[in-house]
Design an enzyme around this catalytic site. Structure first.
Site, PDB file in Angstrom:
ATOM      1  N   ALA A 124       0.846  -1.201   0.000  1.00 63.65           N
ATOM      2  CA  ALA A 124       0.000   0.000   0.000  1.00 63.65           C
ATOM      3  C   ALA A 124       0.877   1.246   0.000  1.00 63.65           C
ATOM      4  O   ALA A 124       2.035   1.226   0.439  1.00 63.65           O
ATOM      5  CB  ALA A 124      -0.918  -0.020   1.207  1.00 63.65           C
ATOM      6  N   MET A 125       0.290   2.357  -0.465  1.00 64.85           N
ATOM      7  CA  MET A 125       1.096   3.570  -0.644  1.00 64.85           C
ATOM      8  C   MET A 125       1.558   4.163   0.695  1.00 64.85           C
ATOM      9  O   MET A 125       2.477   4.980   0.725  1.00 64.85           O
ATOM     10  CB  MET A 125       0.320   4.613  -1.439  1.00 64.85           C
ATOM     11  CG  MET A 125      -1.004   5.016  -0.843  1.00 64.85           C
ATOM     12  SD  MET A 125      -1.879   6.130  -1.962  1.00 64.85           S
ATOM     13  CE  MET A 125      -3.479   6.230  -1.168  1.00 64.85           C
ATOM     14  N   ARG A 126       0.945   3.734   1.806  1.00 63.76           N
ATOM     15  CA  ARG A 126       1.402   4.245   3.104  1.00 63.76           C
ATOM     16  C   ARG A 126       2.722   3.598   3.536  1.00 63.76           C
ATOM     17  O   ARG A 126       3.360   4.051   4.481  1.00 63.76           O
ATOM     18  CB  ARG A 126       0.328   4.022   4.162  1.00 63.76           C
ATOM     19  CG  ARG A 126      -0.032   2.575   4.399  1.00 63.76           C
ATOM     20  CD  ARG A 126      -1.141   2.459   5.448  1.00 63.76           C
ATOM     21  NE  ARG A 126      -1.553   1.073   5.639  1.00 63.76           N
ATOM     22  CZ  ARG A 126      -2.481   0.449   4.941  1.00 63.76           C
ATOM     23  NH1 ARG A 126      -3.086   1.098   3.939  1.00 63.76           N
ATOM     24  NH2 ARG A 126      -2.823  -0.797   5.189  1.00 63.76           N
ATOM     25  N   TYR A 127       3.094   2.499   2.843  1.00 62.33           N
ATOM     26  CA  TYR A 127       4.330   1.801   3.184  1.00 62.33           C
ATOM     27  C   TYR A 127       5.489   2.140   2.256  1.00 62.33           C
ATOM     28  O   TYR A 127       6.634   2.204   2.676  1.00 62.33           O
ATOM     29  CB  TYR A 127       4.112   0.280   3.161  1.00 62.33           C
ATOM     30  CG  TYR A 127       3.072  -0.202   4.135  1.00 62.33           C
ATOM     31  CD1 TYR A 127       3.242  -0.043   5.507  1.00 62.33           C
ATOM     32  CD2 TYR A 127       1.914  -0.818   3.682  1.00 62.33           C
ATOM     33  CE1 TYR A 127       2.281  -0.481   6.401  1.00 62.33           C
ATOM     34  CE2 TYR A 127       0.945  -1.267   4.570  1.00 62.33           C
ATOM     35  CZ  TYR A 127       1.129  -1.098   5.931  1.00 62.33           C
ATOM     36  OH  TYR A 127       0.187  -1.535   6.808  1.00 62.33           O
ATOM     37  N   THR A 128       5.197   2.316   0.980  1.00 64.89           N
ATOM     38  CA  THR A 128       6.275   2.503   0.007  1.00 64.89           C
ATOM     39  C   THR A 128       6.745   3.956  -0.031  1.00 64.89           C
ATOM     40  O   THR A 128       6.015   4.878   0.351  1.00 64.89           O
ATOM     41  CB  THR A 128       5.823   2.080  -1.398  1.00 64.89           C
ATOM     42  OG1 THR A 128       4.687   2.872  -1.785  1.00 64.89           O
ATOM     43  CG2 THR A 128       5.435   0.616  -1.425  1.00 64.89           C
TER      44      THR A 128
END
Length: 749
Positions: A124-128
């Site tokens: 998810a974009m909150r991780y990358t």
């Protein structure tokens, strides 16, 4: 008290529903085509990709910066420029970061950005985290230099570029695919060095043809190292028309007898390949293969190992089969549909595309030079004023200290412009040092030299072309690399017939009276002595091979076929044929055949009609079989008899009345289906009433013997004995000796 409200249609526009829906759908279509699905020829980007790259540059996420959370980038893109779904925006960003999807990635990702096996497996974009790659500067480097037009964003609070000033034809380098309304686009990635070489050639030779450009652009160049196997002539047709298809095939090597697949076609998953091969192995459609393994790791992203059963396996033929039946070989569509400089979507060929991009590049460079020239002229203007101030420094200081309106006095005293006067007044005291005059004169000299070069370049097409070529070469030196997708012409992949891959073992097909079937290994099986279910018994048998078809004939004259290798083993009592085949009504299976497809048989009904037929004409590809022998009313099917030599064999027919007739087999036609010709003369009414009918037929070789069985008696007729029964086809025949009026069966030696 009730009140009534009156409504008026005054001021409301009325339109027929047909016109409204047409206009609404047309507006939507144009939006999808121009602002969502198709790329612009200049920078090769769709709007969402352009906005992602621009938003990242505004966030300072250049190649030298630290990584930032992808959610930050997506938030800026959605909030400022692209009011659409966050998942779609993030997926577009992910695609630009995947080195196996983009030939020259624009986004440098940190974290889980998916894998070739599963491109959708990204976190998810909150991780990358992400930033721009150095290659992205090709698109952004000249953005702030007056090179492109700007427009308001969706809420009118910010400005965004209509296009990016790409220094390279990114559309051809990274490719694109998209589906609009009524049109689509599929442009494959290409090698940077080859494309730059073609651009330079077109600059130097404006009349160059597509064929000339194809000497530089050899073909598509995907991120992976799989082979493009389409012939060069076919690739050139794609470049000439902007449409077509081409094929890419996996690359493999042989290691210690194993086959190692080292590269897969673009966007093909190794896990899916293994699944496809394993499915064939489970279905026993790939007996040449013993095992397969996935040995892929970080050092070897693609390493699929196929283990053949032995070193005698024809690996080239097996791989050809796998290319034809799995995604180890894949076709790709080319549809060079793009938005041109005129703002219209169109399909362009290689020459049209490069020519139009060079026009875009020419205009971009021209605007950049004009912008820089204006900056140089403005700076020279300021330096002229500043130099006047230096030369008259005491007077300037006096005016500033004593005058109420120093700006106007300076303008009047030294013939300065308002801009020059403001610049003098804004100059810091530290810049009034003695050495500053030398710096000003040196800057003036440098700027004058630059102004002269800019004016000469802008005034000469030749100089402009030289500059563009120089910049193209510089970018190619910085970002260019070797071709990855090899161009190799290969023979077309051919799927091997299932039976060709089976071991060729002799089998005896055994058919019981109740229609149960089984296959025993070997050709010397005593089928009648096998164990049968209670109430069942031996009916017929045939010798064939495991890679051939077993044929069955039912009582209605329909034939059926099954792969001999699919039949149950004779270790048990077999399985009912009705589980594999679908005979109509109350039809019963009466015979089984096997052998080579070219083997000739004599087939007949007991009404005395028959013909010659090859075994391949018995074969039926459906469970319901095929109509083969047409039966006269009241007639039944006789077991087909094998023919040794169609030119020399003779037909022998015997009726239940003890009449026998012999004539040459050549008098019977060769058919693939039908009723056939009359063999022996029996009145039709006698057949219908079952008073007289044929009990046995045989195809007797020229020197063959015929043995007739009647009860416990039997007699063998030599060729000389058979001459007594020779007659014309269709005759009644001659009577057999006394005691053989009820013939049960005949055998041929």
């Amino acid at each position: 008290m009730t009140t009534t409200t009156s409504y008026s249609s005054e001021g409301i526009e009325k339109l027929p529903l047909k016109e409204f829906t047409e206009k609404a759908y047309l507006d939507y279509s144009m939006y999808v085509i121009l602002d969502r699905a198709l790329p612009f020829i200049g920078d090769g980007l769709k709007p969402v990709q352009r906005r992602i790259v621009y938003a990242m540059s505004e966030l300072g996420l250049n190649a030298n910066a630290k990584f930032k959370k992808s959610a930050r980038t997506v938030g800026d893109v959605l909030g400022k420029f692209h009011p659409h779904g966050d998942s779609a925006c993030y997926e577009a960003m992910v695609l630009m970061a995947q080195a196996f999807s983009y030939r020259y990635p624009l986004v440098d990702g940190q974290g889980n950005w998916g894998s070739q096996d599963d491109p959708k497996s990204f976190a998810a974009m909150r991780y990358t985290e992400a930033k721009l790659t150095p290659y992205a500067q090709v698109l952004l480097k000249e953005l702030g230099q007056g090179t492109v037009d700007w427009t308001s964003n969706f809420d009118g609070t910010l400005k965004e570029p209509l296009t990016l000033p790409s220094r390279l034809p990114n559309l051809l380098l990274n490719g694109v695919s998209g589906i609009a309304v009524g049109m689509a686009t599929d442009i494959s990635p290409h090698n940077l060095n080859e494309v730059v070489s073609a651009c330079i050639h077109l600059l130097e030779n404006p009349k160059a043809t597509v064929a000339d450009l194809c000497e530089h652009v050899k073909g598509p160049d995907f991120p992976g190292e799989a082979e493009i196997i389409t012939p060069r002539e076919d690739l050139q047709k794609i470049y000439e028309t902007g449409n077509g298809t081409f094929k890419q095939r996996a690359a493999f090597v042989k290691e210690h007898g194993d086959i190692v697949i080292t590269a897969l076609p673009h966007q093909v998953s190794g896990a899916k390949i293994l699944e496809q091969i394993a499915a064939q192995m489970r279905a026993k459609k790939l007996p040449w293969l013993e095992d397969l393994r996935d040995e892929s790791d970080h050092e070897n992203p693609i390493r699929l190992v196929l283990v053949p059963r032995s070193n005698r396996v024809d690996t080239e033929r097996m791989m050809s089969h796998l290319f034809a039946t799995t995604d180890l070989e894949r076709s790709y569509r080319a549809n060079w549909n793009m938005i041109g400089l005129d703002g219209r979507p169109a399909v362009k060929n290689l020459r049209e595309m490069l020519k139009e991009w060079l026009e875009f590049r020419f205009n971009t460079v021209k605007r950049r030079l004009q912008y820089r020239l204006q900056k140089v002229l403005d700076r020279l203007h300021l330096l002229d004023g500043l130099l006047i101030a230096f030369l008259n420094l005491d007077e300037v200081i006096r005016i500033i200290r004593s005058e109420d309106e120093p700006k106007q006095v300076l303008m009047d005293t030294f013939s300065l412009t308002a801009v020059q006067a403001d610049y003098i007044l804004d100059t810091k005291l530290r810049q009034l040092a003695r050495l500053e005059e030398m710096k000003i004169r040196q800057e003036q000299s440098d700027l004058e030299e630059e102004r002269e070069w800019l004016e000469k370049t802008l005034g000469s097409n030749a100089r402009m072309k030289t500059l563009i070529k120089k910049e193209l070469k510089a970018d190619a030196d910085e970002f260019g690399d070797e071709r990855r997708s090899k161009l190799v012409e290969r023979e077309a992949a051919v799927a091997i017939d299932e039976t060709d891959m089976l071991p060729s073992e002799i089998l005896t097909i055994v058919l019981s009276q109740r229609g149960w079937v089984r296959a025993a290994k070997g050709g010397d099986i005593d089928a009648a002595a096998l164990n049968y279910k209670a109430g069942d018994g031996y009916l017929d048998s045939a010798i064939t091979r495991s890679n051939q078809q077993a044929v069955f004939l039912d009582s209605t004259g329909r034939s059926y076929s099954l792969g001999a290798h699919t039949l149950p083993s004779a270790r048990g009592q077999g399985e009912p044929l009705t589980g594999k085949l679908s005979p109509a009504g109350n039809a019963q299976f009466v015979a089984t055949l096997g052998g080579d497809a070219d083997q000739w048989y004599l087939i007949a009904s007991d009404a005395g009609y028959g013909f010659q037929i090859q075994l391949k004409d018995f074969l039926a590809n459906k469970k319901a079989g095929k109509a083969l022998l047409k039966l006269p009313k009241g007639a039944q099917v006789l077991k087909p008899r094998k023919i040794v030599d169609p030119e020399a064999d003779a037909v022998v027919a015997i009726t239940n009345e003890g009449r026998m007739l012999k004539f040459p087999l050549t008098e019977l036609p060769a058919l693939s289906r039908g009723k056939g010709n009359k063999i022996i003369g029996i009145p039709g009414k006698r057949v219908e009433s079952r008073e007289e009918y044929v009990v046995a037929i045989a195809a007797v070789p020229a020197n063959g013997k015929l043995t007739i069985f009647s009860g416990k008696r039997h007699m063998t007729l030599k060729p000389s004995d058979l001459e007594h029964f020779v007659g014309e086809r269709g005759r009644r025949g001659s009577k057999l000796p006394r005691g053989f009026q009820r013939v049960e069966k005949v055998t041929v030696e």
